[in-house]
Write a protein that holds these residues in place. Structure first.
Motif, PDB file in Angstrom:
ATOM      1  N   PRO A 151      11.432   5.749   2.572  1.00  0.00           N
ATOM      2  CA  PRO A 151      11.467   5.887   4.036  1.00  0.00           C
ATOM      3  C   PRO A 151      12.388   7.005   4.500  1.00  0.00           C
ATOM      4  O   PRO A 151      12.169   7.575   5.563  1.00  0.00           O
TER       5      PRO A 151
ATOM      6  N   TYR B 232       6.902   3.437   2.741  1.00  0.00           N
ATOM      7  CA  TYR B 232       7.726   2.260   2.448  1.00  0.00           C
ATOM      8  C   TYR B 232       8.727   2.507   1.341  1.00  0.00           C
ATOM      9  O   TYR B 232       9.873   2.102   1.431  1.00  0.00           O
ATOM     10  N   THR B 233       8.267   3.175   0.252  1.00  0.00           N
ATOM     11  CA  THR B 233       9.177   3.316  -0.879  1.00  0.00           C
ATOM     12  C   THR B 233      10.187   4.431  -0.680  1.00  0.00           C
ATOM     13  O   THR B 233      11.242   4.419  -1.284  1.00  0.00           O
TER      14      THR B 233
END
Ligand code: ARG
Length: 506
Positions: A422, A419-420
């Motif tokens: 990608p 998520y952080t």
């Protein structure tokens, strides 16, 4: 100095063959990848020498150590039945494989050495990375050394005592300490010697495994299958027992992440890292299952559970006059594994100290021998203290509990970074379900034994991890140094004749 650079290169190397002097520590080699996490002044930077074959050898050589010769009895006791113990041996192999595949994504994404340390830095920042290096230096690496050397001692001493008389614990402990000292001396003396010792011992250990499997299969085909006939009689279903049985089994598989400590030296890591993992871990799993079948071809589960040293009992029954082969091979296998463990511990010291996360002195190298002597001596002293105070089983529980907190943490790091970060290049991407599954299992492995059979060791481990915070705030976060500490560093520098790597490479 060319000479300096060359020796220093091998300092981290799983080296085969000599490179030219500049190449070995050449920071700007053409085939180096960009390394997102690497700090400045990283002089110990290596040529990529580890190919597929050495990658596999490195994983197999670390994983096969003491565990397969000591854990089968404990695992049988904890599960209560042959069938369940086989299931756990296989499950541990599968879990290690899944964990390692997730590490392959992490290792190909951030190609700096130091494994968990580097991933925590990327995903969670300096504090968790610091706590990891703190716990690894003070607890994980020394306890690995202690367990392996205690097993070595148990087997080598056992050979000199009669079958129904256990060697006195003090003798076992003294031999373990002696083994630690010899390994320390080799590692401090020369890196080239250390790598040759490692290669030799890995080969010897595979031979030992082949002998046990060969002899066992022979017995099996002679028709000795009675102990394998009713596999699930007596199985325990206690969740805590199952979890600690996993600890016993997972100890034998520990080391599945070892290639991630040396990603900086793998040729074409995005292909060779996942491939080495995919070959090595199933190979070890097959060996372990077959060895257990071999043991059960010659002794009953009850005999196996009672045996102080299963492989010796096995050898006495099957190998006749060549039964001495077993204690000798186990000694070799454990020696090699302890040696490799100390060797890797030195590498971790570098990774953490280049971020200012460990006492500077621990990252220094000996001015002439170019080995990371202070870090190695420090690890060995703690290992000696653990040998003095613990038993193999208690140390294994203590180790596995702590290690799985960090393996779980690495899974979380992978998930968080999806998520952080990608858009980070991910040459190898695992299906996300794999790290999620391993994370859930590691949570179970951490929580179940505490709930079910609380042991003081788990509390010690937790205190140790949290104790790191007390050091983090003043020394790392605020960078506090006292004149006293500087004096101490200078004193150690003179005593051990060590210096920071940057000044050596200069
Ligand atoms: N699995 C090995 C054994 O059975 C221990 C490996 C220790 N771990 C490590 N990363 N060096 O003895």
């Amino acid at each position: 100095g060319n000479n300096v650079g060359k020796e220093n290169g091998t300092c981290e190397g799983i080296s085969e063959g000599e490179g030219s002097d500049e190449m070995v520590c050449g920071v700007g080699d053409g085939d180096q990848l960009e390394r997102p996490g690497a700090a400045q002044g990283d002089a110990l930077h290596l040529q990529r020498r580890v190919g597929l074959f050495s990658g596999v050898a490195l994983i197999v050589g670390t994983m096969i150590g003491s565990g397969i010769f000591v854990s089968p009895s404990g695992l049988l006791v904890r599960t209560g039945s042959v069938g369940m113990s086989f299931l756990i041996w296989i499950a541990c192999g599968v879990l290690s494989l899944l964990g390692a595949l997730a590490y392959a994504e992490l290792g190909t994404m951030n190609t700096s050495s130091g494994a968990e340390y580097a991933y925590f830095m990327d995903a969670f920042g300096p504090l968790p990375a610091f706590l990891f290096s703190w716990v690894s230096t003070l607890v994980l690496k020394p306890s690995q050394m202690a367990i392996i050397c205690l097993s070595l001692a148990k087997y080598s001493v056992e050979a000199f005592y009669s079958i129904d008389c256990d060697p006195p614990p003090i003798v076992v402990k003294m031999v373990a300490v002696l083994a630690i000292m010899i390994i320390l001396a080799i590692n401090c003396y020369s890196v080239n010697l250390a790598t040759s010792v490692m290669n030799l011992f890995t080969a010897a250990k595979l031979l030992a495994i082949a002998i046990v499997i060969g002899a066992g299969m022979y017995k099996l085909f002679e028709g000795n299958t009675e102990y394998l006939a009713r596999p699930f009689e007596g199985t325990t279903y206690s969740m805590g027992n199952i979890a600690t049985a996993f600890y016993t089994g997972l100890w034998a598989y520990d080391g599945w992440n070892n290639l991630n400590y040396v990603t900086e030296e793998i040729k074409n890591p995005s292909k060779n890292l996942p491939r080495s993992i995919a070959i090595a871990i199933p190979l070890v799993t097959i060996c372990y299952v077959l060895i257990n079948v071999s043991y059960l071809a010659v002794m009953s589960p009850a005999e196996m559970a009672e045996s102080e040293a299963v492989a010796v009992t096995f050898g006495n029954r099957v190998l006749g006059v060549t039964a001495w082969l077993i204690p000798v091979s186990v000694t070799i296998s454990t020696f090699g594994s302890a040696h490799g463990t100390l060797f890797a511990a030195g590498r971790l010291c570098f990774a953490a100290s280049r971020e200012g996360h460990l006492l500077n002195i621990l990252s220094y190298v000996h001015v002439r021998r170019l080995t990371p002597a202070p870090g190695l001596i420090f690890h060995s002293l703690i290992a000696v203290a653990m040998v003095a105070s613990g038993t193999i089983d208690s140390l294994i529980d203590f180790f596995s509990f702590t290690a799985w907190i960090f393996y779980g943490g690495a899974m979380l790091a992978l998930i968080v970074m999806r998520y952080t970060r990608p858009n980070f290049p991910r040459p190898y991407k695992v299906p996300i379900i794999i790290p999620v599954l391993v994370l859930v299992i590691s949570l179970y492995l951490i929580v179940a034994p505490i709930v079910d059979t609380p042991q003081i060791e788990y509390l010690y481990a937790t205190f140790f991890i949290l104790g790191g915070l007390i050091f983090y705030v003043p020394f790392v976060h605020y960078g506090y140094t006292s004149p006293w500490m500087e004096k101490f560093t200078v004193f150690c520098q003179l005593l051990f004749e060590v210096a920071p790597t940057q000044t050596l490479i200069g």
